[in-house]
Design a protein around this motif. Structure first.
Motif, mmCIF file in Angstrom:
data_model
loop_
_atom_site.group_PDB
_atom_site.id
_atom_site.type_symbol
_atom_site.label_atom_id
_atom_site.label_comp_id
_atom_site.label_asym_id
_atom_site.label_seq_id
_atom_site.Cartn_x
_atom_site.Cartn_y
_atom_site.Cartn_z
ATOM 1 N N ASP A 1 0.808 -1.223 -0.006
ATOM 2 C CA ASP A 1 0.044 -0.044 -0.056
ATOM 3 C C ASP A 1 0.840 1.183 0.191
ATOM 4 O O ASP A 1 0.158 2.199 0.346
ATOM 5 C CB ASP A 1 -0.805 0.000 1.125
ATOM 6 C CG ASP A 1 -0.401 -0.125 2.535
ATOM 7 O OD1 ASP A 1 1.072 -0.532 2.477
ATOM 8 O OD2 ASP A 1 -0.843 -0.225 3.837
ATOM 9 N N ASN A 2 2.126 1.173 -0.077
ATOM 10 C CA ASN A 2 3.102 2.157 -0.445
ATOM 11 C C ASN A 2 3.093 3.254 0.999
ATOM 12 O O ASN A 2 3.109 4.433 0.668
ATOM 13 C CB ASN A 2 2.796 3.108 -1.711
ATOM 14 C CG ASN A 2 3.235 2.396 -2.903
ATOM 15 O OD1 ASN A 2 3.760 1.554 -2.658
ATOM 16 N ND2 ASN A 2 2.963 2.961 -4.129
ATOM 17 N N ASP A 3 2.995 2.536 2.107
ATOM 18 C CA ASP A 3 3.025 3.622 3.246
ATOM 19 C C ASP A 3 4.268 3.562 4.036
ATOM 20 O O ASP A 3 4.507 4.291 4.911
ATOM 21 C CB ASP A 3 1.840 3.189 4.189
ATOM 22 C CG ASP A 3 2.138 1.751 4.946
ATOM 23 O OD1 ASP A 3 2.941 1.277 4.400
ATOM 24 O OD2 ASP A 3 1.238 1.474 5.927
ATOM 25 N N GLY A 4 5.327 2.993 3.338
ATOM 26 C CA GLY A 4 6.758 2.944 3.980
ATOM 27 C C GLY A 4 6.931 1.875 4.987
ATOM 28 O O GLY A 4 7.993 1.600 5.517
ATOM 29 N N TRP A 5 6.070 0.926 5.218
ATOM 30 C CA TRP A 5 5.962 -0.147 6.030
ATOM 31 C C TRP A 5 5.943 -1.379 5.482
ATOM 32 O O TRP A 5 4.887 -1.609 4.585
ATOM 33 C CB TRP A 5 5.021 0.083 7.078
ATOM 34 C CG TRP A 5 5.270 1.286 8.062
ATOM 35 C CD1 TRP A 5 4.870 2.551 7.697
ATOM 36 C CD2 TRP A 5 5.744 1.384 9.333
ATOM 37 N NE1 TRP A 5 5.041 3.447 8.902
ATOM 38 C CE2 TRP A 5 5.679 2.560 9.684
ATOM 39 C CE3 TRP A 5 6.356 0.436 10.197
ATOM 40 C CZ2 TRP A 5 6.473 3.239 10.959
ATOM 41 C CZ3 TRP A 5 7.019 0.721 11.365
ATOM 42 C CH2 TRP A 5 6.841 2.070 11.885
ATOM 43 N N MET A 6 6.653 -2.282 5.893
ATOM 44 C CA MET A 6 6.822 -3.770 5.165
ATOM 45 C C MET A 6 5.369 -4.447 5.512
ATOM 46 O O MET A 6 5.489 -4.737 6.903
ATOM 47 C CB MET A 6 8.049 -4.366 5.279
ATOM 48 C CG MET A 6 9.081 -3.963 4.626
ATOM 49 S SD MET A 6 9.138 -4.271 2.847
ATOM 50 C CE MET A 6 9.111 -2.298 2.310
ATOM 51 N N ASP A 7 4.624 -4.889 4.696
ATOM 52 C CA ASP A 7 3.676 -5.691 5.028
ATOM 53 C C ASP A 7 4.134 -7.290 4.498
ATOM 54 O O ASP A 7 5.204 -7.567 4.367
ATOM 55 C CB ASP A 7 2.402 -5.457 3.917
ATOM 56 C CG ASP A 7 1.922 -4.154 4.018
ATOM 57 O OD1 ASP A 7 1.686 -3.448 5.323
ATOM 58 O OD2 ASP A 7 2.165 -3.372 3.089
ATOM 59 N N ILE A 8 3.066 -8.155 4.952
ATOM 60 C CA ILE A 8 3.718 -9.694 4.838
ATOM 61 C C ILE A 8 2.808 -10.483 4.135
ATOM 62 O O ILE A 8 1.424 -10.300 4.428
ATOM 63 C CB ILE A 8 3.820 -10.152 6.433
ATOM 64 C CG1 ILE A 8 4.758 -9.685 7.269
ATOM 65 C CG2 ILE A 8 3.681 -11.557 6.429
ATOM 66 C CD1 ILE A 8 5.074 -10.039 8.591
#
Length: 585
Positions: free
Chosen positions: A86-93
């Motif tokens: 989602d391009n929020d700067g946090w790694m999703d899984i």
């Protein structure tokens, strides 16, 4: 008998066949472990704790039965990914899952977890349109349509799937529209997005494992390929028909066309393909493709710059081990362990064999330096996911490995071959050698699991590398790195413009002190997995760096005097973007 690579090549030129270690289904050399060096006594600042449960990662990865397996399909396992959907700067899984031979059990599905930015995750699989059961194998990540959002390609036993990221938190299965249906059924294994022709559009390479029909597979103990150390086990891969590998060219309009034959990929037959990595190993500006192969020589496809490849794994030293033996290649780590500015390879293998470290001379020629690096100390685990990664930020990349058996019931008769195994950290001593650490690296390293894929990324944005691990028939592990000490670091995020937007295939050199470290932006590595695309460099005591970027289209840029302890985002042709550091909340 020990056979050097030069002697082996000479024998092949005379028509002498490659030696096979033995005749059973999985290649294994039956070697003894190398003696360990005395402990260095140096403190290791990385400390790993499994925080999966409190982070909300509680659903198991279903893959066959826990205590026995009649078919090789049930035990291979699958991969996972750190990526920012989602391009929020946090790694999703994103975590893959399998099935059982009698049918999909309740709750068996791939799962997407959104990063809540507070150390926890929320499962959004259904909302995102990613719920799917079946025998998943691997995932690779890349923005195939250059719209600024990372897409997913997932391989399966059956039908592979391309998911387009819609940019609104959802994905759409576009496999049919993209021209990626595979008929007849195939066992999709490794995959990688790669811009092999440098036209700015991500193409796709897919390895295939074996030709597998459940009703035609012999039962355990039926023949020599279904027996290990005198004990009946699931059959294969030897004795089963080979898979074959595919290259799909991105036409730039959202569709792909199969160019395997004209690109020279179809000419390489006779291998059981697994993990795929694509990077410029000979530094000629064009991406090459390495395929770890199980119980057959691994493959290195060198790019001819004209849309075709030549397979040179044997000649370049990465097809076999230094004894000229086939190995059961599973996972691949890519990195620069000796800081000479070239991309080296680490390949995981079967029990009674060593994993292998291949040193790159910078021209794409590799030497097996496993024993010289003192990495032959562990031989009784079946090893899978791996990485050449700096876990303690001291400026010297370490090696991490996960393991687990493919014969779940074997331990009852041969306890020296456990089903569940510890993780392994091989700490880089900075002199070309490594020492194995388990308990010293924290309780999450010593914990016993039957693990498969793993991915590396900074999920909490605190400047160190954490580790996501798929455990067979258990919930995943999320190893938070509680790093001590004062070592510095740098992260580099690339945005392609003329190159593909994901910058897959780019090579980055970071110069710090008198050291130079190379890394590459990869779509897949480890075992069937995709790691954080933000390249992470430990810097030790250094507080400033110079950065050199070789973009996938060959364009080069250099940036001097860059401060440590930050994320720098570099846009092709536009330089470092201001005010775009590492988000912390």
């Amino acid at each position: 008998m020990r056979i050097s690579r030069r002697l082996l090549l000479a024998s092949l030129s005379l028509g002498v066949p490659i030696l096979k270690a033995n005749g059973q289904g999985e290649a294994s050399r039956n070697v003894k472990a190398q003696s360990k060096l005395p402990p260095s006594g140096r403190p290791f600042d990385a400390h790993f704790v499994d925080v999966a449960r409190q982070a909300g990662l509680i659903s198991p990865t279903i893959f066959g039965e826990s205590d026995h397996a009649d078919y090789i399909l049930e035990v291979m396992g699958c991969g996972c990914a750190f990526f920012d959907y989602d391009n929020d700067g946090w790694m999703d899984i994103f975590i893959l899952s399998g099935s059982r031979t009698e049918g999909d059990p309740p709750g068996a599905t791939n799962r997407l977890y959104k990063n809540n930015r507070d150390g926890t995750f929320t499962e959004v699989t259904e909302k995102a349109g990613l719920r799917k059961s079946g025998w998943a194998s691997s995932v690779c990540v890349g923005d195939y349509n250059n719209d600024g959002y990372e897409d997913l390609f997932v391989t399966y036993f059956g039908q592979n799937v391309l998911y387009r990221n819609n940019g609104d938190g959802t994905f759409t299965d576009v496999t049919v529209q993209a021209g990626l249906m595979n008929d007849p059924k195939r066992w999709g294994a490794g995959c990688s997005f790669v811009d092999y022709n440098r036209d700015g559009h991500l193409d796709l390479f897919v390895s295939n494992y074996v030709q597998f029909e459940l009703e035609n597979i012999p039962k355990p103990g039926s023949n020599s390929n279904c027996d290990w150390k005198g004990i009946p086990v699931n059959c294969g891969p030897r004795g089963l028909p080979f898979g074959f590998h595919s290259l799909y060219r991105n036409k730039g309009d959202g569709t792909f066309t199969d160019v395997s034959r004209e690109a020279g990929i179809s000419a390489s037959r006779g291998s059981y393909g697994m993990t795929v990595v694509a990077a410029d190993f000979d530094e000629d500006g064009w991406p090459d493709i390495y395929v770890a192969c199980d119980s057959t020589p691994s493959l290195l496809f060198m790019n001819n710059h004209d849309g075709t490849f030549r397979e040179e794994g044997l000649a370049r030293g990465v097809a076999l081990n230094e004894d000229g033996m086939e190995q059961a290649g599973m996972g691949i780590g890519v990195g620069d362990y000796d800081l000479d500015g070239h991309l080296d390879l680490f390949k995981t293998n079967f029990a009674d064999d060593t994993n292998v470290l291949y040193h790159n001379d910078g021209k794409g020629n590799f030497d097996d330096v496993t024993n010289a690096a003192h990495l032959g100390v562990e031989t009784h685990y079946i090893c899978w996911g791996t990485g050449i990664v700096d876990l303690d930020n001291d400026g010297h990349p370490d090696i991490f490995v996960v393991a687990g058996s493919v014969y779940p019931g074997l331990e009852r008769k041969l306890p020296q071959y456990p089903n569940k195994c510890p993780r392994m950290v091989f700490r880089n001593l900075g002199n070309g050698t490594f020492e194995e650490l388990i308990a010293e690296a924290g309780p999450a390293i010593a914990a016993l699991h039957s693990s498969r894929g793993c991915a590396f990324g900074d999920f909490d944005n605190d400047g160190d590398l954490d580790i996501l691990i798929v455990n067979r028939d258990e919930a995943p592990s999320l190893l938070r790195n509680d790093l001590r000490g004062n070592h510095h670091w740098l992260k580099v995020r690339l945005i392609g413009v003329k190159s593909n937007r994901s910058a897959i295939g780019a090579r980055v050199l970071v110069h710090y002190g008198r050291k130079t470290q190379a890394q590459a932006v990869l779509s897949q590595s480890s075992f069937y997995s995709a790691s954080d695309p933000r390249l992470h460099f430990g810097l030790g005591a250094e507080t400033t760096t110079d950065i050199e970027v070789i973009w996938p289209n060959g364009f080069k840029e250099r940036f001097k005097g860059i401060a440590a302890d930050q994320l720098v985002t570099i846009k092709e042709g536009a330089g470092i973007l201001p005010g775009d550091g590492l988000p912390t909340k």
